[in-house]
Design a protein around this motif. Structure first.
Motif, mmCIF file in Angstrom:
data_model
loop_
_atom_site.group_PDB
_atom_site.id
_atom_site.type_symbol
_atom_site.label_atom_id
_atom_site.label_comp_id
_atom_site.label_asym_id
_atom_site.label_seq_id
_atom_site.Cartn_x
_atom_site.Cartn_y
_atom_site.Cartn_z
ATOM 1 N N TRP A 1 0.848 -1.195 0.000
ATOM 2 C CA TRP A 1 0.000 0.000 0.000
ATOM 3 C C TRP A 1 0.887 1.249 0.000
ATOM 4 C CZ3 TRP A 1 -4.921 0.772 -0.988
ATOM 5 C CH2 TRP A 1 -5.517 1.975 -0.624
ATOM 6 N N TRP B 1 0.190 4.585 0.148
ATOM 7 C CA TRP B 1 -0.282 5.863 0.678
ATOM 8 C C TRP B 1 -0.290 5.853 2.203
ATOM 9 C CZ3 TRP B 1 -0.075 8.152 -3.715
ATOM 10 C CH2 TRP B 1 -0.506 7.508 -4.870
ATOM 11 N N ASN B 2 0.228 6.910 2.792
ATOM 12 C CA ASN B 2 0.155 7.049 4.244
ATOM 13 C C ASN B 2 -0.870 8.078 4.677
ATOM 14 O OD1 ASN B 2 1.392 9.420 3.513
ATOM 15 N ND2 ASN B 2 3.347 8.973 4.483
ATOM 16 N N CYS B 3 -1.577 8.706 3.741
ATOM 17 C CA CYS B 3 -2.608 9.687 4.085
ATOM 18 C C CYS B 3 -3.983 9.051 4.244
ATOM 19 C CB CYS B 3 -2.658 10.798 3.033
ATOM 20 S SG CYS B 3 -2.897 10.193 1.342
ATOM 21 N N THR C 1 -11.180 3.535 1.917
ATOM 22 C CA THR C 1 -11.556 3.652 0.519
ATOM 23 C C THR C 1 -13.004 3.209 0.322
ATOM 24 O OG1 THR C 1 -10.778 1.413 0.000
ATOM 25 C CG2 THR C 1 -9.172 3.207 -0.120
ATOM 26 N N MET D 1 -9.150 15.163 -0.274
ATOM 27 C CA MET D 1 -8.675 14.110 -1.154
ATOM 28 C C MET D 1 -8.950 14.445 -2.613
ATOM 29 S SD MET D 1 -7.004 11.911 0.505
ATOM 30 C CE MET D 1 -6.816 10.816 -0.897
ATOM 31 N N THR E 1 -5.943 14.597 -5.341
ATOM 32 C CA THR E 1 -6.029 13.888 -6.616
ATOM 33 C C THR E 1 -5.649 14.791 -7.776
ATOM 34 O OG1 THR E 1 -7.752 12.396 -5.780
ATOM 35 C CG2 THR E 1 -7.585 12.661 -8.166
ATOM 36 N N GLU F 1 -2.025 15.492 -8.372
ATOM 37 C CA GLU F 1 -1.267 14.467 -9.080
ATOM 38 C C GLU F 1 -1.359 14.646 -10.594
ATOM 39 O OE1 GLU F 1 0.696 12.145 -7.735
ATOM 40 O OE2 GLU F 1 0.263 13.003 -5.758
ATOM 41 N N ILE G 1 -3.527 7.549 -7.063
ATOM 42 C CA ILE G 1 -4.169 7.800 -5.769
ATOM 43 C C ILE G 1 -5.690 7.751 -5.911
ATOM 44 C CG2 ILE G 1 -4.183 10.323 -6.046
ATOM 45 C CD1 ILE G 1 -3.661 10.544 -3.063
ATOM 46 N N ASP H 1 -6.903 4.030 -6.140
ATOM 47 C CA ASP H 1 -6.949 3.350 -4.844
ATOM 48 C C ASP H 1 -8.047 3.928 -3.949
ATOM 49 O OD1 ASP H 1 -4.900 1.572 -5.383
ATOM 50 O OD2 ASP H 1 -3.347 2.942 -4.706
ATOM 51 N N TYR H 2 -8.244 5.244 -3.965
ATOM 52 C CA TYR H 2 -9.197 5.870 -3.043
ATOM 53 C C TYR H 2 -10.643 5.533 -3.401
ATOM 54 C CZ TYR H 2 -11.397 9.510 -0.196
ATOM 55 O OH TYR H 2 -12.168 10.178 0.723
#
Length: 354
Positions: free
Chosen positions: A128, A130-132, A138, A229, A233, A236, A305, A308-309
């Motif tokens: 995984w 992401w640490n946020c 999700t 978030m 996104t 990015e 991101i 995954d989210y």
């Protein structure tokens, strides 16, 4: 403990100078010998300094003019004599292990918090990244929500809220349509403020009045996180330039303070403003989808991101991201219009509002 403090002070000054009379030295020496465990009341990290001081007293070498180098050399070669029948303890030679200690402390810290025992992975078993946010946070957006809903203005408060939002659109309209990322970034930096302000004030009110919040604190804070978030996104996709950053700084500062005061005066007005703001967001993302379909905006691959989210397929595109973000905005619209007509502590917050 006093001996340890005295030794540290002497070493820090660079010279071990005499500040005690001979009777005082003998008196401290007698107390030292009687004690069965000289380390019993001394910090283990400072034990070598304690023994340097103890050795100096026992050998009557704590005299003026003894340098720190001599003391340290004496410390390395000195083995403490048995005290009250106990075995001697040899002081270890000081070594530079700062790197090893730092590495060990870092490892112990992560293990202490449990971050290394259970590695987070995707559904396919890959790490995984992401640490946020975590996999449990999700979700799959409900894109079946009605996107055309609009709250009709039936009071002065509603009219005031509606035209306030129209004014807030002005900064986003500065950017032309081809710079769509900057437009939505401006929108999301504003949209992420109300949930945090409302959740904070409801939290303080709950503490101040000793009353429940009906779940609204968590709901509003999760709304703020969801809006943030959205911003992460789009970052990015494209990084903001200096002009966009400066404009966000000005608009966010003014909006935060204005919304803070508005929520203190009338939470219903504040939530109505957010409801109309989210209506504008739905409208903006609908226009963005049309621009993608017409080829005005390129439809590239979705940021990882976002995949995954929102649990999007691996081949998802920017258009797919716009669809799920628009659904989020529609849910926030309904939640805030609902909150504007209720006393929050008496009306439970809607669940699964994403």
């Amino acid at each position: 403990m006093r001996m340890a403090m005295a030794a540290r002070m002497l070493l820090s000054r660079g010279k071990a100078r005499s500040f005690m009379t001979v009777p005082q030295i003998q008196r401290v020496q007698s107390c030292l010998v009687v004690r069965s465990d000289p380390l019993g009341s001394v910090d283990r990290h400072h034990a070598p300094l304690y023994y340097v001081g103890a050795a100096g007293l026992q050998q009557n070498t704590f005299r003026s003019g003894v340098s720190v180098r001599d003391l340290l050399g004496f410390q390395r070669s000195f083995s403490v004599a048995p005290v009250a029948g106990e075995s001697a303890q040899k002081v270890a030679k000081p070594e530079d292990k700062s790197g090893q200690i730092a590495e060990k402390q870092a490892g112990e810290g992560s293990e202490y918090w449990g971050d290394t025992k259970h590695a987070l992975v995707r559904e396919d078993g890959s790490p995984w990244p992401w640490n946020c946010f975590r996999p449990a946070e999700t979700y799959e957006a409900d894109v079946s929500i009605d996107l055309k809903k609009h709250h009709e203005m039936d009071s002065f408060m509603d009219t005031l809220a509606f035209w306030t939002v129209k004014v807030l659109r002005i900064p986003t309209d500065i950017f032309p349509q081809k710079h769509y990322v900057y437009r939505v970034m401006m929108l999301e930096t504003v949209a992420a403020v109300p949930g945090m302000v409302g959740g904070m004030l409801l939290h303080l009110r709950s503490l101040r009045k000793f009353e429940h919040s009906g779940g609204w604190i968590k709901a509003l804070l999760e709304e703020a996180e969801n809006e943030r978030m959205h911003l992460m996104t789009w970052m990015e996709v494209k990084r903001p330039n200096w002009f966009a950053r400066a404009l966000v700084f000005i608009v966010q500062g003014g909006f935060f303070n204005t919304y803070f005061l508005a929520y203190l005066l009338s939470p219903r007005l504040a939530h109505r403003v957010v409801g109309y703001l989210e209506e504008e967001a739905v409208y903006s993302y609908t226009k963005m989808l049309a621009a993608i379909d017409n080829g005005i905006i390129p439809n590239g691959p979705a940021p990882s991101i976002a995949i995954d989210y929102w649990r999007l397929p691996p081949n998802a595109t920017v258009r797919d991201v716009v669809v799920v973000i628009r659904a989020d905005e529609a849910h926030h619209r309904d939640v805030n219009h609902f909150a504007a007509g209720k006393v929050l502590r008496d009306a439970p917050a809607p669940v699964d509002f994403h």
